[in-house]
Motif scaffolding. Sequence first.
Motif, PDB file in Angstrom:
ATOM      1  N   SER A 193       0.819  -1.216   0.000  1.00  0.00           N
ATOM      2  CA  SER A 193       0.000   0.000   0.000  1.00  0.00           C
ATOM      3  C   SER A 193       0.849   1.261   0.000  1.00  0.00           C
ATOM      4  CB  SER A 193      -0.917   0.016   1.227  1.00  0.00           C
ATOM      5  OG  SER A 193      -1.746  -1.116   1.236  1.00  0.00           O
ATOM      6  N   TYR A 194       2.129   1.120   0.343  1.00  0.00           N
ATOM      7  CA  TYR A 194       2.964   2.301   0.511  1.00  0.00           C
ATOM      8  C   TYR A 194       4.206   2.263  -0.353  1.00  0.00           C
ATOM      9  CZ  TYR A 194      -0.096   2.219   4.510  1.00  0.00           C
ATOM     10  OH  TYR A 194      -1.212   2.157   5.309  1.00  0.00           O
ATOM     11  N   GLY A 195       4.231   1.399  -1.345  1.00  0.00           N
ATOM     12  CA  GLY A 195       5.383   1.315  -2.221  1.00  0.00           C
ATOM     13  C   GLY A 195       5.611  -0.105  -2.688  1.00  0.00           C
ATOM     14  N   LYS A 196       6.866  -0.440  -2.937  1.00  0.00           N
ATOM     15  CA  LYS A 196       7.192  -1.759  -3.474  1.00  0.00           C
ATOM     16  C   LYS A 196       8.269  -2.407  -2.612  1.00  0.00           C
ATOM     17  CE  LYS A 196       6.808  -2.421  -7.796  1.00  0.00           C
ATOM     18  NZ  LYS A 196       6.946  -2.421  -9.264  1.00  0.00           N
ATOM     19  N   ALA A 197       8.069  -3.685  -2.297  1.00  0.00           N
ATOM     20  CA  ALA A 197       9.030  -4.467  -1.524  1.00  0.00           C
ATOM     21  C   ALA A 197       9.791  -5.396  -2.461  1.00  0.00           C
ATOM     22  CB  ALA A 197       8.323  -5.273  -0.445  1.00  0.00           C
ATOM     23  N   HIS A 198      11.106  -5.444  -2.306  1.00  0.00           N
ATOM     24  CA  HIS A 198      11.959  -6.304  -3.124  1.00  0.00           C
ATOM     25  C   HIS A 198      12.659  -7.319  -2.223  1.00  0.00           C
ATOM     26  CE1 HIS A 198      11.729  -3.475  -6.593  1.00  0.00           C
ATOM     27  NE2 HIS A 198      11.647  -2.562  -5.623  1.00  0.00           N
ATOM     28  N   VAL A 199      12.727  -8.565  -2.678  1.00  0.00           N
ATOM     29  CA  VAL A 199      13.497  -9.601  -1.987  1.00  0.00           C
ATOM     30  C   VAL A 199      14.585 -10.060  -2.935  1.00  0.00           C
ATOM     31  CG1 VAL A 199      13.475 -11.874  -0.907  1.00  0.00           C
ATOM     32  CG2 VAL A 199      11.524 -10.345  -0.614  1.00  0.00           C
ATOM     33  N   LEU A 200      15.844 -10.001  -2.504  1.00  0.00           N
ATOM     34  CA  LEU A 200      16.966 -10.434  -3.318  1.00  0.00           C
ATOM     35  C   LEU A 200      18.013 -11.074  -2.418  1.00  0.00           C
ATOM     36  CD1 LEU A 200      19.270  -7.422  -3.878  1.00  0.00           C
ATOM     37  CD2 LEU A 200      16.923  -7.035  -3.145  1.00  0.00           C
ATOM     38  N   TYR A 201      18.941 -11.778  -3.035  1.00  0.00           N
ATOM     39  CA  TYR A 201      19.964 -12.509  -2.295  1.00  0.00           C
ATOM     40  C   TYR A 201      21.344 -12.009  -2.722  1.00  0.00           C
ATOM     41  CZ  TYR A 201      16.465 -15.839  -0.626  1.00  0.00           C
ATOM     42  OH  TYR A 201      15.386 -16.429  -0.007  1.00  0.00           O
ATOM     43  N   PRO A 202      21.991 -11.177  -1.937  1.00  0.00           N
ATOM     44  CA  PRO A 202      23.336 -10.718  -2.281  1.00  0.00           C
ATOM     45  C   PRO A 202      24.354 -11.850  -2.336  1.00  0.00           C
ATOM     46  CG  PRO A 202      22.364  -9.335  -0.573  1.00  0.00           C
ATOM     47  CD  PRO A 202      21.465 -10.515  -0.739  1.00  0.00           C
ATOM     48  N   GLU A 203      24.135 -12.910  -1.550  1.00  0.00           N
ATOM     49  CA  GLU A 203      25.014 -14.076  -1.582  1.00  0.00           C
ATOM     50  C   GLU A 203      24.174 -15.317  -1.291  1.00  0.00           C
ATOM     51  OE1 GLU A 203      27.956 -13.897   1.527  1.00  0.00           O
ATOM     52  OE2 GLU A 203      26.566 -12.961   2.929  1.00  0.00           O
ATOM     53  N   ALA A 204      24.523 -16.409  -1.962  1.00  0.00           N
ATOM     54  CA  ALA A 204      23.750 -17.647  -1.777  1.00  0.00           C
ATOM     55  C   ALA A 204      24.582 -18.840  -2.203  1.00  0.00           C
ATOM     56  CB  ALA A 204      22.446 -17.601  -2.567  1.00  0.00           C
ATOM     57  N   ASP A 205      25.195 -19.512  -1.236  1.00  0.00           N
ATOM     58  CA  ASP A 205      25.868 -20.783  -1.487  1.00  0.00           C
ATOM     59  C   ASP A 205      25.689 -21.674  -0.274  1.00  0.00           C
ATOM     60  OD1 ASP A 205      27.901 -20.111   0.431  1.00  0.00           O
ATOM     61  OD2 ASP A 205      28.929 -18.955  -1.116  1.00  0.00           O
ATOM     62  N   ALA A 206      26.272 -22.864  -0.323  1.00  0.00           N
ATOM     63  CA  ALA A 206      26.036 -23.838   0.741  1.00  0.00           C
ATOM     64  C   ALA A 206      26.546 -23.357   2.093  1.00  0.00           C
ATOM     65  CB  ALA A 206      26.696 -25.173   0.381  1.00  0.00           C
ATOM     66  N   GLU A 207      27.598 -22.537   2.091  1.00  0.00           N
ATOM     67  CA  GLU A 207      28.205 -22.106   3.352  1.00  0.00           C
ATOM     68  C   GLU A 207      27.552 -20.863   3.936  1.00  0.00           C
ATOM     69  OE1 GLU A 207      32.357 -21.643   2.722  1.00  0.00           O
ATOM     70  OE2 GLU A 207      32.731 -23.800   2.579  1.00  0.00           O
ATOM     71  N   ARG A 208      27.057 -19.980   3.081  1.00  0.00           N
ATOM     72  CA  ARG A 208      26.511 -18.716   3.588  1.00  0.00           C
ATOM     73  C   ARG A 208      25.445 -18.203   2.622  1.00  0.00           C
ATOM     74  NH1 ARG A 208      28.272 -14.632   7.154  1.00  0.00           N
ATOM     75  NH2 ARG A 208      27.628 -12.512   6.552  1.00  0.00           N
ATOM     76  N   CYS A 209      24.331 -17.770   3.201  1.00  0.00           N
ATOM     77  CA  CYS A 209      23.227 -17.269   2.385  1.00  0.00           C
ATOM     78  C   CYS A 209      22.630 -16.037   3.069  1.00  0.00           C
ATOM     79  CB  CYS A 209      22.154 -18.346   2.199  1.00  0.00           C
ATOM     80  SG  CYS A 209      20.806 -17.856   1.101  1.00  0.00           S
ATOM     81  N   THR A 210      22.420 -14.987   2.297  1.00  0.00           N
ATOM     82  CA  THR A 210      21.853 -13.750   2.828  1.00  0.00           C
ATOM     83  C   THR A 210      20.643 -13.339   1.993  1.00  0.00           C
ATOM     84  OG1 THR A 210      23.978 -12.950   3.653  1.00  0.00           O
ATOM     85  CG2 THR A 210      22.266 -11.304   3.301  1.00  0.00           C
ATOM     86  N   ALA A 211      19.526 -13.125   2.649  1.00  0.00           N
ATOM     87  CA  ALA A 211      18.328 -12.595   2.002  1.00  0.00           C
ATOM     88  C   ALA A 211      18.149 -11.154   2.451  1.00  0.00           C
ATOM     89  CB  ALA A 211      17.104 -13.420   2.384  1.00  0.00           C
TER      90      ALA A 211
END
Length: 494
Positions: A35-53
């Motif tokens: 209602s107040y804009g747009k939300a984005h979900v992305l992953y700057p890093e994603a592998d078996a050892e470390r994952c960031t959303a």
Amino acid sequence: MFLTITTTGTPERPATDLGFLLHKHPEKSQAFSTSYGKAHVLYPEADAERCTAALLLEVDAVALVRRGKGKGRGGAPDAALAQYVNDRPYAASSLLAVALSSVFSSAMRGVCNARPERAAEPLPLRIEVPSLPARGGPELVRRLFEPLGWAVTVEPVPLDVRFPEWGDSRYVRLVLDSETLTLAEALRHLYVLLPVLDDAKHYWVAPDEVDKLLRVGEGWLPDHPEQKLITSRYLSRRWSLTREAMERLELVRLAEADDIEVEDIDNAVEAESETEEKPTPLAVQRRDAIVAALKASGAARVLDLGCGQGQLVQALLKDPAFTEIVGVDVSMRALTIAGRRLKLDRMGERQASRVKLFQSSLAYTDNRLKGYDAAVLSEVIEHLDLPRLPALEYAVFGAARPRTVLVTTPNVEYNVRWESLPAGHVRHGDHRFEWTREEFRAWAHSVAERHGYGVQFVPVGPDDPEVGPPTQMAVFEMNAAVTNVNDEKGAKAA
């Protein structure tokens, strides 16, 4: 407005399972309209050892004003410029909390069909919020998050790095680390505490926010040392809603009831030898004593006030002499558990017609409680602060006025007989007091005198010659002169 959620893993349990838990694929960048804009979900890093959303919320300040939300706390209009130039697009606030619940709704509920075992277990988590408004400063941030199991790193943001003498702003950079929490628990903490720190919700707080707060705060808010501050700020300091939430939180732990802890203490002390016969738990003895007293009173329609998880209701249903049994509790969670215990959804029509469960606070009068033969307050009064007892007294004895009232409460004198209970400790962490036999009798006699009842006392459990029984029960019977002034025989008995 931005935050990141990071976890680590191994080849056998890859960190990229975070994508399953959040229901957002690490190889995609996804956008969601709000209602107040747009939300984005992305992953700057994603592998078996470390994952960031990462969750990035682009706030449309114009849309915020057009929806009538350009008002300050308390409804006072902001300055015209401040409606369009403010921190909403840049600092984590209630806007980000609502985006969390919308974009990660399944994760917040702990639902993950693809990896159910991962959703239910603690994860190594790091949550970073680069810009968080914190009314109360870094110290308040620590007081809110540390009791929940987070290691907190909080850095105040200076007003201007070029002019350090100006001091710090009200914004902080926050990093939270934990290895003991599930992802669902982490998201629920953020959903409540981000707007609490901001202390300025962007939407109107309606009465249903109380239910939402208790639902999302289940399992952690009732025991939080800053419960009052959290509740007040989350509900935008609306005193009526805050009072309702605090009263419901005050009694919500009745769902866990004394039955569990007292049974554990009782069994730990009594089971001194494996060769001895296992004693009957005190909770069972208490229920048996209550049922016997109800049958002796001739009651057919019974209220179980503060019914918790429905153990007594279940026991009463086994006896056809009780034609109507009503369980009442302030906690919806307790009532839900009671409904499952009783198997209400599978109960036959005739049996189902004998039982009702509904929510009510014993601190207020409720017309639904009137007209019953008997009411039971089993291990309830000691969970109330002493100044609240007169309200309960009037609601039960003054307004509902059942013919018979049974009240059970611990006898603090008996606590010395439990070696596993440290000296000076009460039997349950939520007990506000525990009375001696003399104190309980003095209270019961004064209540009976004020409301036209007679009272007798019944020991529950082994009646020790020195310290008395572990549980004391008062049986209040309405004076015959009050119930029927025309009944000459009853009047003489009174």
